[in-house]
Design a protein around this motif. Structure first.
Motif, PDB file in Angstrom:
ATOM      1  N   GLU A   3       1.045  -1.330   0.121  1.00  0.00           N
ATOM      2  CA  GLU A   3      -0.272   0.071  -0.207  1.00  0.00           C
ATOM      3  C   GLU A   3       0.454   0.964   0.397  1.00  0.00           C
ATOM      4  O   GLU A   3       2.083   0.989   0.785  1.00  0.00           O
ATOM      5  N   ARG A   4       0.249   1.930  -0.587  1.00  0.00           N
ATOM      6  CA  ARG A   4       1.736   3.660  -0.822  1.00  0.00           C
ATOM      7  C   ARG A   4       0.753   4.215   1.070  1.00  0.00           C
ATOM      8  O   ARG A   4      -0.367   4.232   1.404  1.00  0.00           O
ATOM      9  N   THR A  18      -5.244   5.536   2.523  1.00  0.00           N
ATOM     10  CA  THR A  18      -4.525   5.419   1.691  1.00  0.00           C
ATOM     11  C   THR A  18      -5.070   4.697   0.263  1.00  0.00           C
ATOM     12  O   THR A  18      -5.923   3.806   0.548  1.00  0.00           O
ATOM     13  N   THR A  19      -4.677   4.159  -1.296  1.00  0.00           N
ATOM     14  CA  THR A  19      -5.391   3.492  -2.227  1.00  0.00           C
ATOM     15  C   THR A  19      -4.598   2.453  -2.411  1.00  0.00           C
ATOM     16  O   THR A  19      -3.341   2.495  -2.348  1.00  0.00           O
ATOM     17  N   VAL A  21      -1.925  -0.636  -3.613  1.00  0.00           N
ATOM     18  CA  VAL A  21      -1.822  -1.008  -5.238  1.00  0.00           C
ATOM     19  C   VAL A  21      -1.238  -2.767  -4.907  1.00  0.00           C
ATOM     20  O   VAL A  21      -0.990  -3.292  -4.368  1.00  0.00           O
ATOM     21  N   GLU A  29      -3.016   0.493  -8.830  1.00  0.00           N
ATOM     22  CA  GLU A  29      -3.621   0.880  -7.936  1.00  0.00           C
ATOM     23  C   GLU A  29      -5.124  -0.121  -7.692  1.00  0.00           C
ATOM     24  O   GLU A  29      -4.995  -0.553  -9.407  1.00  0.00           O
TER      25      GLU A  29
END
Length: 315
Positions: A3-4, A18-19, A21, A29
């Motif tokens: 995750e970012r 955060t979206t 990935v 994403e």
């Protein structure tokens, strides 16, 4: 990291959501996760599963844990494609081309003395590789044959034919019988059956035919397949009523048509039946070991008979 990460805050001063990935492509994403390991995966990494999607690693792991499909007699499912049958036919055709190329007469294709002239004459290749007991090619010449140490003839003879009609008849039978047997036995077991039956028929020719007669053809193995398909179908509980008349017709031809090797056909039939019994009735718990041991015992017994016959011819 899947995750970012970020430290920026939103209007209330809290962390910005955060979206997720893709674990394999951090620049993509995605909100889809592997149903097995729960890692985020992008559309390129998705693999259809019975429920949802899985990542490539989980799919590979699942394949390693699944046992490959086997036939009722322990063979591989690849036998359904008939690769061994097709390869054997191609090999026989190739050897026929080489045999015709080696011929020194125009009767190599047809015009010989067998089947009313439909069979072809011998060629240098059939003289080299056919089953021959102990004889010379020319008067007072050196002796050739199995007794002279040319044991390879017991194998090569099943790939040689006298003319195109001889080849076509045997290849048609191999195409019909071979695909059915290969699909239920698997490639390796079917190949073992074919070769052992063919060698068995050629050993019978060596034992019971005149030492100066040359015999060749795939029919030693083909008759083994006839016996095997009867045994296998009976073991599977299937109807064999259509097989018996075909086998009887072929036996009638064997005994009535001149220049057909009776010993070769009956020898292949008997050894093919024995090998089929080994393959069909091997105990399930140690099936492969029992089948391999049974095939080895048959081969050793055949070699023993060859030694006895050789001693008789040279004694």
């Amino acid at each position: 990291m899947t995750e970012r990460s970020g430290q920026a805050g939103d209007a209330t001063g809290g962390p910005v959501p955060t979206t997720p990935v893709c674990y394999r492509h951090p620049d993509r994403e995605t909100y889809v996760r592997c149903t097995r390991c729960d890692r985020p995966i992008c559309p390129e990494c998705m693999r259809d599963a019975s429920v949802g999607h899985q990542c490539p690693e989980c799919v590979n792991e699942g394949r390693r844990s699944v046992r490959p499909a086997r036939t009722a007699f322990g063979g591989g499912a690849a036998g359904r494609e008939g690769y061994v049958t097709k390869t054997l036919i191609a090999l026989n055709v190739l050897v026929m081309v080489l045999s015709l190329a080696s011929a020194r007469s125009g009767t190599a294709v047809a015009g010989g003395s067998g089947l009313g002239g439909l069979l072809g004459d011998s060629t240098p290749l059939t003289r080299w590789g056919g089953v021959l007991g102990y004889a010379s090619y020319v008067p007072f010449g050196p002796a050739h044959g199995v007794a002279a140490g040319e044991w390879y003839r017991l194998v090569t003879a099943m790939f040689l034919h006298f003319g195109l009609v001889h080849l076509l008849l045997n290849m048609w039978a191999l195409w019909v019988l071979g695909r059915s047997l290969e699909s239920v036995l698997g490639p390796l077991r079917f190949l073992a059956l074919y070769l052992i039956a063919g060698i068995g028929g050629n050993v019978a020719v060596y034992l019971f035919s005149a030492p100066n007669q040359t015999s060749a053809g795939a029919s030693t193995a083909i008759f083994g397949l006839f016996a095997a398909i009867f045994v296998i179908m009976r073991r599977l509980g299937r109807d064999t009523s259509a097989i018996v008349p075909i086998l009887v017709i072929n036996l009638i031809f064997t005994f009535t048509v001149p220049r057909i090797s009776v010993a070769g056909h009956l020898g292949g039939l008997a050894v093919g039946a024995l090998m089929a019994l080994v393959l069909a009735y091997a105990p399930r718990m140690r099936r492969t070991m029992f089948q391999a041991a049974g095939g080895a015992i048959l081969v050793v017994a055949l070699l023993g008979l060859v030694l006895v016959r050789t001693g008789m011819l040279l004694g």
